[in-house]
Design a protein around this motif. Structure first.
Motif, PDB file in Angstrom:
ATOM      1  N   LYS A 262      -0.671  11.203  46.062  1.00 32.24           N
ATOM      2  CA  LYS A 262      -2.086  10.854  45.979  1.00 32.24           C
ATOM      3  C   LYS A 262      -2.506  10.190  47.288  1.00 32.24           C
ATOM      4  CE  LYS A 262      -2.018  11.022  41.207  1.00 32.24           C
ATOM      5  NZ  LYS A 262      -2.685  12.027  40.488  1.00 32.24           N
ATOM      6  N   HIS A 263      -3.740  10.392  47.670  1.00 33.98           N
ATOM      7  CA  HIS A 263      -4.266   9.772  48.891  1.00 33.98           C
ATOM      8  C   HIS A 263      -5.226   8.668  48.500  1.00 33.98           C
ATOM      9  CE1 HIS A 263      -2.303  12.645  51.448  1.00 33.98           C
ATOM     10  NE2 HIS A 263      -2.672  13.590  50.596  1.00 33.98           N
ATOM     11  N   CYS A 264      -4.867   7.454  48.856  1.00 27.61           N
ATOM     12  CA  CYS A 264      -5.674   6.279  48.544  1.00 27.61           C
ATOM     13  C   CYS A 264      -6.248   5.736  49.849  1.00 27.61           C
ATOM     14  CB  CYS A 264      -4.836   5.208  47.857  1.00 27.61           C
ATOM     15  SG  CYS A 264      -4.119   5.771  46.308  1.00 27.61           S
ATOM     16  N   ASN A 265      -7.539   5.456  49.848  1.00 26.62           N
ATOM     17  CA  ASN A 265      -8.201   4.939  51.041  1.00 26.62           C
ATOM     18  C   ASN A 265      -8.066   3.432  51.174  1.00 26.62           C
ATOM     19  OD1 ASN A 265      -9.032   7.512  51.757  1.00 26.62           O
ATOM     20  ND2 ASN A 265     -10.941   7.346  50.618  1.00 26.62           N
ATOM     21  N   GLU A 266      -7.593   2.782  50.153  1.00 26.51           N
ATOM     22  CA  GLU A 266      -7.455   1.320  50.166  1.00 26.51           C
ATOM     23  C   GLU A 266      -6.016   0.956  50.520  1.00 26.51           C
ATOM     24  OE1 GLU A 266      -9.700  -0.941  47.914  1.00 26.51           O
ATOM     25  OE2 GLU A 266     -11.180   0.584  47.474  1.00 26.51           O
ATOM     26  N   ASN A 267      -5.823  -0.305  50.877  1.00 25.47           N
ATOM     27  CA  ASN A 267      -4.470  -0.792  51.128  1.00 25.47           C
ATOM     28  C   ASN A 267      -3.720  -0.895  49.806  1.00 25.47           C
ATOM     29  OD1 ASN A 267      -4.766  -0.996  53.878  1.00 25.47           O
ATOM     30  ND2 ASN A 267      -5.493  -3.103  53.799  1.00 25.47           N
ATOM     31  N   LEU A 268      -2.638  -0.177  49.706  1.00 28.66           N
ATOM     32  CA  LEU A 268      -1.845  -0.183  48.482  1.00 28.66           C
ATOM     33  C   LEU A 268      -0.978  -1.428  48.405  1.00 28.66           C
ATOM     34  CD1 LEU A 268      -0.531   3.476  48.273  1.00 28.66           C
ATOM     35  CD2 LEU A 268      -2.083   2.366  46.687  1.00 28.66           C
ATOM     36  N   SER A 269      -0.833  -1.928  47.183  1.00 26.38           N
ATOM     37  CA  SER A 269       0.102  -3.021  46.940  1.00 26.38           C
ATOM     38  C   SER A 269       0.688  -2.833  45.547  1.00 26.38           C
ATOM     39  CB  SER A 269      -0.593  -4.378  47.051  1.00 26.38           C
ATOM     40  OG  SER A 269      -1.437  -4.588  45.935  1.00 26.38           O
ATOM     41  N   GLU A 270       1.716  -3.570  45.286  1.00 23.36           N
ATOM     42  CA  GLU A 270       2.339  -3.501  43.972  1.00 23.36           C
ATOM     43  C   GLU A 270       1.374  -3.977  42.887  1.00 23.36           C
ATOM     44  OE1 GLU A 270       6.612  -4.757  41.997  1.00 23.36           O
ATOM     45  OE2 GLU A 270       6.250  -5.135  44.128  1.00 23.36           O
ATOM     46  N   ASP A 271       0.430  -4.834  43.254  1.00 22.26           N
ATOM     47  CA  ASP A 271      -0.526  -5.374  42.290  1.00 22.26           C
ATOM     48  C   ASP A 271      -1.701  -4.451  42.017  1.00 22.26           C
ATOM     49  OD1 ASP A 271       0.958  -7.747  42.030  1.00 22.26           O
ATOM     50  OD2 ASP A 271      -0.044  -8.615  43.793  1.00 22.26           O
ATOM     51  N   ASN A 272      -2.119  -3.639  43.009  1.00 25.86           N
ATOM     52  CA  ASN A 272      -3.366  -2.881  42.821  1.00 25.86           C
ATOM     53  C   ASN A 272      -3.199  -1.368  42.655  1.00 25.86           C
ATOM     54  OD1 ASN A 272      -2.887  -1.775  45.368  1.00 25.86           O
ATOM     55  ND2 ASN A 272      -4.710  -2.681  46.308  1.00 25.86           N
ATOM     56  N   TRP A 273      -2.015  -0.839  42.823  1.00 29.60           N
ATOM     57  CA  TRP A 273      -1.881   0.611  42.904  1.00 29.60           C
ATOM     58  C   TRP A 273      -2.331   1.344  41.649  1.00 29.60           C
ATOM     59  CZ3 TRP A 273       1.343   4.103  40.298  1.00 29.60           C
ATOM     60  CH2 TRP A 273       2.301   3.553  39.461  1.00 29.60           C
ATOM     61  N   LYS A 274      -2.114   0.786  40.468  1.00 28.90           N
ATOM     62  CA  LYS A 274      -2.517   1.466  39.225  1.00 28.90           C
ATOM     63  C   LYS A 274      -4.042   1.505  39.085  1.00 28.90           C
ATOM     64  CE  LYS A 274       1.726   0.374  36.763  1.00 28.90           C
ATOM     65  NZ  LYS A 274       2.339  -0.407  35.696  1.00 28.90           N
ATOM     66  N   MET A 275      -4.714   0.507  39.606  1.00 28.39           N
ATOM     67  CA  MET A 275      -6.171   0.446  39.522  1.00 28.39           C
ATOM     68  C   MET A 275      -6.832   1.446  40.481  1.00 28.39           C
ATOM     69  SD  MET A 275      -6.795  -3.643  39.174  1.00 28.39           S
ATOM     70  CE  MET A 275      -5.673  -4.085  40.491  1.00 28.39           C
ATOM     71  N   LEU A 276      -6.127   1.874  41.495  1.00 23.57           N
ATOM     72  CA  LEU A 276      -6.692   2.795  42.481  1.00 23.57           C
ATOM     73  C   LEU A 276      -6.578   4.256  42.074  1.00 23.57           C
ATOM     74  CD1 LEU A 276      -5.382   1.051  45.730  1.00 23.57           C
ATOM     75  CD2 LEU A 276      -7.671   0.908  44.723  1.00 23.57           C
ATOM     76  N   LEU A 277      -5.918   4.536  40.988  1.00 24.93           N
ATOM     77  CA  LEU A 277      -5.764   5.939  40.556  1.00 24.93           C
ATOM     78  C   LEU A 277      -7.001   6.445  39.870  1.00 24.93           C
ATOM     79  CD1 LEU A 277      -2.111   5.840  39.239  1.00 24.93           C
ATOM     80  CD2 LEU A 277      -2.947   6.710  41.404  1.00 24.93           C
TER      81      LEU A 277
END
Length: 182
Positions: A167-182
């Motif tokens: 998946k391509h995420c435009n935001e900075n990924l972290s262990e805390d936020n990755w599920k919310m960015l899907l």
């Protein structure tokens, strides 16, 4: 007829313990070439020396796909993976014909409506290389057991991660936020 041809990627192969295991076509090709040689131990040593090693500073990436379970495995796979394999090293054999390591940081496993198709998942990984499957093939990944060679880890795995998409995420990924960015 559709006129399209699709190659088979996975098959069941009998291992030395007479257990059927899932194997990727590229892995089978490698094993077949190793069996033609006389010294599998030497070949295994060379493979581990040529392996692309995991870098903890590699970027985070989100991948998705399906977990395929070896037929002999009878435990609850979701509990097994969550309990034992998060924050672990995984290995994949890519089309460049080399093994590559990456870190599995976190995984979300969904219930399957059809266990024949495996269990869908999303995962946060740490990897220097992209895991976008080329040529329509999934990328096959498995746990890298520290006390076993790469080949031994491949032949003793309970399951594989069949990665179908990065998946391509435009935001900075972290262990805390990755599920919310899907």
């Amino acid at each position: 007829m559709c006129g399209c041809e699709q190659e088979m990627q996975y098959a069941l192969m009998q291992n030395a313990e007479n257990r059927m295991m899932i194997i990727d076509a590229l892995e089978y090709e490698l094993l077949d070439s190793l069996l033609e040689g006389n010294d599998i131990q030497k070949a295994s040593s060379i493979i581990d020396k040529e392996k692309f090693i995991y870098n903890e500073e590699a970027p985070l990436k989100v991948v998705s796909g399906v977990i395929n379970i070896n037929p002999y495995f009878k435990e609850n796979i979701k509990d097994h993976i969550i309990k034992n394999f998060q924050k672990r090293l995984f290995t994949t054999y890519l089309e460049d014909r080399h093994f590559h390591d990456f870190g599995l940081v976190d995984i979300e496993i969904f219930d399957s409506t059809d266990n024949k198709e495996g269990y869908p998942f999303n995962a946060l990984i740490c990897s220097e290389f992209n895991l976008n499957p080329e040529s329509g093939r999934s990328i096959t990944a498995f746990v890298s057991y520290g006390n076993l060679s790469t080949l031994e880890s491949m032949l003793n795995r309970d399951f594989i991660l069949s990665i179908q998409e990065q998946k391509h995420c435009n935001e900075n990924l972290s262990e805390d936020n990755w599920k919310m960015l899907l």
